[in-house]
Design a protein around this motif. Structure first.
Motif, mmCIF file in Angstrom:
data_model
loop_
_atom_site.group_PDB
_atom_site.id
_atom_site.type_symbol
_atom_site.label_atom_id
_atom_site.label_comp_id
_atom_site.label_asym_id
_atom_site.label_seq_id
_atom_site.Cartn_x
_atom_site.Cartn_y
_atom_site.Cartn_z
ATOM 1 N N ALA A 38 8.551 8.214 -3.646
ATOM 2 C CA ALA A 38 9.056 8.349 -2.280
ATOM 3 C C ALA A 38 9.449 6.991 -1.707
ATOM 4 N N TYR A 39 8.653 5.971 -1.982
ATOM 5 C CA TYR A 39 8.948 4.640 -1.468
ATOM 6 C C TYR A 39 10.279 4.131 -2.022
ATOM 7 N N ALA A 40 10.493 4.317 -3.322
ATOM 8 C CA ALA A 40 11.738 3.868 -3.948
ATOM 9 C C ALA A 40 12.936 4.604 -3.350
ATOM 10 N N ARG A 41 12.789 5.889 -3.117
ATOM 11 C CA ARG A 41 13.887 6.657 -2.496
ATOM 12 C C ARG A 41 14.193 6.134 -1.095
ATOM 13 N N ARG A 42 13.141 5.934 -0.294
ATOM 14 C CA ARG A 42 13.334 5.422 1.072
ATOM 15 C C ARG A 42 13.999 4.043 1.057
ATOM 16 N N ALA A 43 13.701 3.273 0.013
ATOM 17 C CA ALA A 43 14.272 1.928 -0.100
ATOM 18 C C ALA A 43 15.726 1.959 -0.569
ATOM 19 N N GLN B 45 0.827 -1.210 0.000
ATOM 20 C CA GLN B 45 0.000 0.000 0.000
ATOM 21 C C GLN B 45 0.864 1.263 0.000
ATOM 22 N N LYS B 46 1.928 1.256 0.800
ATOM 23 C CA LYS B 46 2.837 2.409 0.831
ATOM 24 C C LYS B 46 3.475 2.626 -0.536
ATOM 25 N N LEU B 47 3.893 1.535 -1.184
ATOM 26 C CA LEU B 47 4.498 1.641 -2.513
ATOM 27 C C LEU B 47 3.512 2.228 -3.508
ATOM 28 N N VAL C 86 8.575 7.509 -10.409
ATOM 29 C CA VAL C 86 8.679 6.059 -10.443
ATOM 30 C C VAL C 86 7.308 5.493 -10.804
ATOM 31 N N ILE C 87 7.300 4.659 -11.836
ATOM 32 C CA ILE C 87 6.090 3.987 -12.302
ATOM 33 C C ILE C 87 6.187 2.529 -11.864
ATOM 34 N N VAL C 88 5.175 2.023 -11.170
ATOM 35 C CA VAL C 88 5.175 0.629 -10.713
ATOM 36 C C VAL C 88 4.496 -0.241 -11.759
ATOM 37 N N LEU D 293 9.598 0.451 -12.221
ATOM 38 C CA LEU D 293 9.905 -0.468 -11.130
ATOM 39 C C LEU D 293 9.025 -1.708 -11.274
ATOM 40 N N HIS D 294 9.637 -2.824 -11.655
ATOM 41 C CA HIS D 294 8.892 -4.081 -11.817
ATOM 42 C C HIS D 294 8.692 -4.733 -10.458
#
Length: 121
Positions: free
Chosen positions: A36-41, A28-30, A51-53, A80-81
């Motif tokens: 933002a999630y990708a940066r935090r990761a 859900q966060k992603l 970032v496109i999921v 982001l796959h």
């Protein structure tokens, strides 16, 4: 790209996907804010990029090269796959592959084993 960058990216990508597959809360966060999630990761998100999921379920595992190419495919955009479900069962791995994944390293004869780490949930 330098091999050190590839290894760091692969490790961070694997950690991210594993977290998302392991927790509905992380998913859900992603989905709420992928950038933002990708940066935090710890993924290298360019300044001002989005970032496109991609949640599509591929018929085969992505290779490290495919994941990297899609991440860097367009200026201002990273793909982001994160497939819906893992594509491989850990019981299908050899003992040396399991050891390599647990140690966070790839065997010299297999560049893509780092990405295999994403299968563990």
């Amino acid at each position: 790209m330098p091999q050190e960058f590839d290894a760091r990216f692969g490790a961070k990508y694997s950690e991210l996907v594993t977290a998302v597959w392991s927790s509905d809360e992380e998913l859900q966060k992603l989905l709420e804010d992928p950038t933002a999630y990708a940066r935090r990761a710890g993924l290298p998100v360019e300044q001002g990029a989005t970032v496109i999921v991609d949640r599509a379920q591929p018929s085969t595992m992505y290779t490290k090269d495919e994941i990297m190419a899609d991440w860097n495919s367009a200026p201002g955009r990273h793909v982001l796959h994160v497939p819906e479900t893992p594509l491989i069962d850990p019981s299908e791995l050899t003992e040396s592959e399991l050891d390599a994944v647990a140690a966070g390293r790839a065997p010299e004869d297999d560049n893509n084993i780092n990405i295999v780490a994403v299968i563990f949930i």
